[in-house]
Motif scaffolding. Sequence first.
Motif, PDB file in Angstrom:
ATOM      1  N   MET A 126     -33.118  61.472  57.529  1.00  0.00           N
ATOM      2  CA  MET A 126     -32.924  60.025  57.737  1.00  0.00           C
ATOM      3  C   MET A 126     -34.086  59.381  58.491  1.00  0.00           C
ATOM      4  N   ARG A 127     -34.439  58.194  58.014  1.00  0.00           N
ATOM      5  CA  ARG A 127     -35.382  57.353  58.734  1.00  0.00           C
ATOM      6  C   ARG A 127     -34.590  56.312  59.504  1.00  0.00           C
ATOM      7  N   ALA A 128     -35.043  56.015  60.709  1.00  0.00           N
ATOM      8  CA  ALA A 128     -34.449  54.908  61.462  1.00  0.00           C
ATOM      9  C   ALA A 128     -34.613  53.626  60.645  1.00  0.00           C
ATOM     10  N   ALA A 129     -33.606  52.750  60.724  1.00  0.00           N
ATOM     11  CA  ALA A 129     -33.663  51.475  59.984  1.00  0.00           C
ATOM     12  C   ALA A 129     -34.923  50.707  60.382  1.00  0.00           C
ATOM     13  N   HIS A 130     -35.610  50.153  59.382  1.00  0.00           N
ATOM     14  CA  HIS A 130     -36.874  49.476  59.703  1.00  0.00           C
ATOM     15  C   HIS A 130     -37.269  48.498  58.610  1.00  0.00           C
ATOM     16  N   LEU A 131     -38.163  47.616  59.000  1.00  0.00           N
ATOM     17  CA  LEU A 131     -38.778  46.648  58.081  1.00  0.00           C
ATOM     18  C   LEU A 131     -40.291  46.856  58.209  1.00  0.00           C
TER      19      LEU A 131
ATOM     20  N   PRO B 181     -30.495  52.419  57.930  1.00  0.00           N
ATOM     21  CA  PRO B 181     -31.153  53.733  57.842  1.00  0.00           C
ATOM     22  C   PRO B 181     -31.074  54.269  56.414  1.00  0.00           C
ATOM     23  N   TYR B 182     -32.056  55.043  56.018  1.00  0.00           N
ATOM     24  CA  TYR B 182     -32.020  55.657  54.676  1.00  0.00           C
ATOM     25  C   TYR B 182     -32.748  56.996  54.735  1.00  0.00           C
ATOM     26  N   PRO B 183     -32.431  57.904  53.798  1.00  0.00           N
ATOM     27  CA  PRO B 183     -33.131  59.199  53.801  1.00  0.00           C
ATOM     28  C   PRO B 183     -34.460  59.126  53.059  1.00  0.00           C
TER      29      PRO B 183
HETATM   30  C1  BEZ Z   1     -40.972  54.746  54.565  1.00  0.00           C
HETATM   31  O1  BEZ Z   1     -40.920  54.032  53.591  1.00  0.00           O
HETATM   32  O2  BEZ Z   1     -40.718  54.226  55.600  1.00  0.00           O
HETATM   33  C2  BEZ Z   1     -41.293  56.204  54.510  1.00  0.00           C
HETATM   34  C3  BEZ Z   1     -40.681  56.988  53.553  1.00  0.00           C
HETATM   35  C4  BEZ Z   1     -40.979  58.351  53.505  1.00  0.00           C
HETATM   36  C5  BEZ Z   1     -41.851  58.906  54.432  1.00  0.00           C
HETATM   37  C6  BEZ Z   1     -42.426  58.103  55.396  1.00  0.00           C
HETATM   38  C7  BEZ Z   1     -42.145  56.750  55.436  1.00  0.00           C
END
Ligand code: BEZ
Length: 292
Positions: free
Chosen positions: A215-220, A194-196
């Motif tokens: 925070m964004r859920a961890a993803h690829l 996860p990252y902000p």
């Molecule tokens: C992303 O890279 O997943 C992302 C980052 C900021 C806003 C929306 C998506």
Amino acid sequence: MTLSAEQQLREQNLVDQVVASFAHTPDPRLRELMGAVVRHLHAFLREVRLTEAEWTAAIEFLTAVGHITDDRRQEFILLSDTLGVSMQTIAMNNEAYANATEATVFGPFFVDDSPQIPAGGDIAAGASGEPCYVEGTVTDTSGTPIPGARLEVWEADDKGFYDVQYGDERTAGRAHLFTEQDGSFRFWGITPTPYPIPHDGPVGAMLAATGRSPMRAAHLHFMVTAPGHRTLVTHIFVRGDSYVERDSVFGVKESLITDFTPQPAGAATPDGRAVDGPWSRARFDIVLAPGD
Ligand code: BEZ
Ligand code: FE
């Protein structure tokens, strides 16, 4: 609050007048959009009985969103993402089609001209993180393999940064590859963490003021293109990551949550690669809808 009939009429008359001012817009779609935005915006103002001080604060907020935006930082997209507008637009324009893989947000960190890797290559190119082996297929909705489909893949490192955020011209954590004759693909990357989203600007201030996490859920990330098929922009998410329940940009769809199965240090790798320490593996079978 109860408004006098006279006040209600005065407010409604203004809305009607503004909508009517667009009546001669030559482009019918633009006329529809302008009329609707005026009606909905005024409905909002009237519903919350916006004060003049609040409207000034809103203008200051939007001004700050503009000021921080440049070639590398797009605060308006972050605003759209955090208000769910990006996901709603994606949902409306990528209606579910049979068993086709679902789409999600593009995000601001895609870069054209990523390096090409061969099947089984490594997209990490120095990005820090636990190695991860990803494999799968690209097929159409009837299960027929699509050879030569182009997969763009990109991800943040385990510090939570994309290569472009380091500002030193590095290319890491991104690449493209093509599916084989049987529609299969495989590559090494790093286990997503996860990252902000960038939260040092007005959107971050909005999230903080409302008690929301950046925070964004961890993803690829994936973008998959193949002639005759609808381009798919999507991610896979990590099952078990607590942020899948509260992704800051509302990008998570149940069908995209994937097992990233942990492998202990020393476990044999699928391609015989020597890996120091633990790694993980994931499978993502991608189904493309037909093109429009
Ligand atoms: C992303 O890279 O997943 C992302 C980052 C900021 C806003 C929306 C998506
Ligand atoms: Fe991302």
